[in-house]
Design an enzyme around this catalytic site. Structure first.
Site, PDB file in Angstrom:
ATOM      1  N   LYS A 276     -13.559  97.256  82.830  1.00 32.83           N
ATOM      2  CA  LYS A 276     -13.083  96.011  83.440  1.00 32.83           C
ATOM      3  C   LYS A 276     -11.574  96.063  83.630  1.00 32.83           C
ATOM      4  O   LYS A 276     -10.892  96.796  82.918  1.00 32.83           O
ATOM      5  CB  LYS A 276     -13.434  94.831  82.523  1.00 32.83           C
ATOM      6  CG  LYS A 276     -14.903  94.469  82.481  1.00 32.83           C
ATOM      7  CD  LYS A 276     -15.147  93.280  81.557  1.00 32.83           C
ATOM      8  CE  LYS A 276     -16.619  92.909  81.486  1.00 32.83           C
ATOM      9  NZ  LYS A 276     -17.183  92.405  82.749  1.00 32.83           N
ATOM     10  N   ARG A 350     -28.268  93.133  80.826  1.00 24.90           N
ATOM     11  CA  ARG A 350     -29.667  93.219  81.256  1.00 24.90           C
ATOM     12  C   ARG A 350     -30.359  94.428  80.624  1.00 24.90           C
ATOM     13  O   ARG A 350     -31.575  94.429  80.450  1.00 24.90           O
ATOM     14  CB  ARG A 350     -29.727  93.256  82.788  1.00 24.90           C
ATOM     15  CG  ARG A 350     -29.019  94.423  83.402  1.00 24.90           C
ATOM     16  CD  ARG A 350     -28.650  94.176  84.851  1.00 24.90           C
ATOM     17  NE  ARG A 350     -27.532  93.245  84.997  1.00 24.90           N
ATOM     18  CZ  ARG A 350     -27.066  92.795  86.149  1.00 24.90           C
ATOM     19  NH1 ARG A 350     -27.612  93.172  87.277  1.00 24.90           N
ATOM     20  NH2 ARG A 350     -26.055  91.959  86.186  1.00 24.90           N
TER      21      ARG A 350
HETATM   22  N1  BES Z   1     -20.438  89.894  80.387  1.00 21.34           N
HETATM   23  C1  BES Z   1     -20.324  90.134  81.777  1.00 21.34           C
HETATM   24  C2  BES Z   1     -20.492  88.861  82.614  1.00 21.34           C
HETATM   25  C3  BES Z   1     -19.359  87.881  82.570  1.00 21.34           C
HETATM   26  C4  BES Z   1     -18.140  88.185  83.137  1.00 21.34           C
HETATM   27  C5  BES Z   1     -19.543  86.632  82.034  1.00 21.34           C
HETATM   28  C6  BES Z   1     -17.114  87.269  83.123  1.00 21.34           C
HETATM   29  C7  BES Z   1     -18.525  85.711  82.016  1.00 21.34           C
HETATM   30  C8  BES Z   1     -17.298  86.027  82.554  1.00 21.34           C
HETATM   31  C9  BES Z   1     -21.403  91.117  82.234  1.00 21.34           C
HETATM   32  O1  BES Z   1     -21.747  92.090  81.333  1.00 21.34           O
HETATM   33  C10 BES Z   1     -20.891  91.801  83.456  1.00 21.34           C
HETATM   34  O2  BES Z   1     -19.946  92.545  83.335  1.00 21.34           O
HETATM   35  N2  BES Z   1     -21.526  91.541  84.597  1.00 21.34           N
HETATM   36  C11 BES Z   1     -21.151  92.111  85.818  1.00 21.34           C
HETATM   37  C12 BES Z   1     -22.416  92.548  86.502  1.00 21.34           C
HETATM   38  C13 BES Z   1     -22.193  93.472  87.665  1.00 21.34           C
HETATM   39  C14 BES Z   1     -21.619  94.784  87.212  1.00 21.34           C
HETATM   40  C15 BES Z   1     -23.517  93.678  88.355  1.00 21.34           C
HETATM   41  C16 BES Z   1     -20.426  91.049  86.645  1.00 21.34           C
HETATM   42  O3  BES Z   1     -20.788  89.864  86.573  1.00 21.34           O
HETATM   43  O4  BES Z   1     -19.464  91.397  87.318  1.00 21.34           O
HETATM   44 MN    MN Z   2     -20.523  93.805  81.475  1.00 20.65          MN
END
Ligand code: BES
Ligand code: MN
Ligand code: ZN
Length: 495
Positions: A276, A350
């Site tokens: 990230k 997931r």
């Molecule tokens: N934990 C995150 C989702 C999230 C991000 C929740 C920011 C709240 C605030 C999750 O694991 C994630 O990184 N999701 C990605 C999915 C994508 C790679 C398909 C997302 O939401 O960008």
């Molecule tokens: Mn994630």
């Protein structure tokens, strides 16, 4: 029971109830003001509130705090009028919010003895308002001070909630247990990744379960290997802190079928190799909020000895980059036999849930509800006040929405179209773990549904937007909200 600096008991409405109080909170909507006279308030208080109301039109806005300080024979009396809206706004959810604000106002005014009163509670049928006010006071007073070296002492407050509700005693006690559970969930969310890793989370679950009628089982990497749980293993393999799956079982209804609550427990989500950006990455310590909500709910369900059979499954791992981490492009086989092409290591939630919902079915669950900070996409779709639902069964969705109404938590169902399933099909494996930005909350949910046994009603709750609050307001306090905990408790009550 002192929770977050408050101990609430219930009492009946009479003039003597206000003796010795240093603070009085009046919960009023615009129409409720007419009933002020029936609360048997000291006449100086009633007069002051009426005079104040005559010149303050906006005082009833939900959550508005109006503080009047009146001289008493000894010292001062703080009178707090907590606005509960007007017309149709006068619902338990408004009282829960107003109570959250009132709790902080009472602490600020250093009130040690308070009376909580509301004309609406003169109606013996308003039990839901008793619960909402009690929960709101306890939750609004929540603070997280574990790492503050210098203790800031608040004046503890004994509060008596006046009502004509016959079962008020039991409702206040029940609300206290629920609020304590939500506070527990908030604590877990607010703990940073260096303190709460998957092993610590499992240890905490065991410790909590020991004092309650809860059966607990912790699955380690070896067990996961033997049971082919390669999806959760893949997510955890980049971290020095190994993954853990925790199963808590509560048997309160003999041999009735079990409902499973399954929570995403990523104790820190760096994104892994698909790392990230660094701005606010620290917020990803909250990525175990789903597992936290399940753990908190199980605690309350067992404490309340509800007549239901529920299992809680926590899917805990730390998502880190490193020499052993999974790579984009990897293919892994989950416990139910389906293969997953890892498009993004940041779509890890997931994957841990894939093995966890399978395990819940394997253990015999006849209904599955998973809860997860699954996507940022849910924030884009629904904002920070509403959680998204993706499901294979509309009845479960209606149950969640109804429980949410009682809990003051908002839900919105997203379409679960077969067309959307096309997006998560892989060329080289059965499924893709990410289908990109389009409908991200839907495709994320549908992915999890692929690991639930055929014929089992299932719903997925995405709390990506609701798990934390940016500012303190109503009964939310900046940081972890504990969203979902109350809904799961009320859902278990309804089972
Ligand atoms: N934990 C995150 C989702 C999230 C991000 C929740 C920011 C709240 C605030 C999750 O694991 C994630 O990184 N999701 C990605 C999915 C994508 C790679 C398909 C997302 O939401 O960008
Ligand atoms: Mn994630
Ligand atoms: Zn995540």
């Amino acid at each position: 029971m002192m929770i977050n600096g408050f101990n609430i008991t219930s009492g009946v409405v009479n003039a003597a109830a206000y003796d010795n109080a240093k603070g009085i909170v009046l919960f009023l909507c615009k129409e409720c003001l007419q009933g002020l006279g029936k609360l048997e308030l000291p006449s100086a208080v009633a007069k002051a509130v009426e005079a104040y109301a005559a010149i303050h039109e906006d005082m009833f806005e939900v959550g508005t705090i109006n503080t009047l300080v009146l001289p008493q024979e000894e010292g001062l009396l703080t009178v707090i009028v907590a606005g509960c809206g007007e017309g149709a706004e006068c619902k338990p959810v408004a009282f829960r919010k107003a109570a959250g604000e009132a709790a902080r106002a009472l602490h600020k005014a250093k009130v040690g003895k308070a009376v909580l009163a509301a004309p609406i509670l003169l109606n013996p049928k308003r039990g839901a308002y008793v619960e909402a006010i009690t929960e709101g006071i306890y939750l609004g007073a929540y603070t997280f001070t574990l790492f503050k070296s210098k203790e800031t002492k608040r004046k503890e407050c004994e509060a008596v909630l006046l009502s004509a509700v016959a079962e008020a005693d039991a409702l206040v006690a029940k609300a206290a247990i629920a609020a304590e559970a939500v506070s527990y969930t908030r604590d877990l969310i607010n703990l940073p990744g260096n303190i709460l890793n998957p092993v610590m989370m499992a240890d905490e679950a065991v410790k909590m379960a020991q004092t309650l009628p809860l059966e607990v089982e912790v699955l380690d990497e070896t067990f996961m290997e033997i049971n082919n749980m390669h999806a959760i293993l893949a997510v955890g393999q980049g971290s020095n802190n190994p993954p853990r799956m925790v199963v808590l079982k509560y048997n309160g209804a003999g041999d009735a079928p079990y409902t499973a609550f399954v929570g995403k427990g990523i104790t820190f989500d760096s994104g892994g190799i698909s790392i990230k950006p660094d701005d606010n990455m620290g917020e990803m310590k909250d990525d175990m909020s789903g597992a936290g909500a399940v753990l908190g709910a199980m605690k309350a369900i067992a404490s309340l000895k509800l007549k239901c059979n529920v299992m809680g499954v926590l899917a805990c791992a730390e998502n880190m980059p490193g020499g052993r981490a999974q790579r984009p492009g990897d293919v892994v086989r989950a416990a139910n036999g389906k293969t997953i092409e890892v498009v993004s290591t940041d779509a890890e939630g997931r994957m841990v849930l894939a093995d966890a919902v399978w395990y819940a079915c394997h253990l015999g669950a006849k209904k599955v509800i998973d809860i997860a900070t699954l996507t940022g996409a849910v924030i884009i779709a629904l904002g920070k006040e509403t959680s998204g639902i993706v499901a294979n069964d509309d009845k479960v969705v209606e149950e969640i929405k109804l429980a949410g109404k009682y809990a003051g938590e908002n839900y919105w169902q997203l379409p679960s179209l077969p067309e959307c399933k096309e997006a998560i099909k892989s060329d080289v494996a059965d499924l893709l773990n990410s289908a990109g930005r389009a409908g991200g909350c839907i495709t994320g949910g549908l992915f999890i549904g692929e690991f639930v046994d055929a014929g089992i009603p299932w719903a997925h709750i995405d709390i990506g937007g609701t798990s934390t609050a940016e500012k303190t307001a109503g009964c939310k306090v900046k940081g972890g909200t504990g969203f979902g905990t109350l809904t799961l408790i009320k859902l278990a009550e309804m089972l």
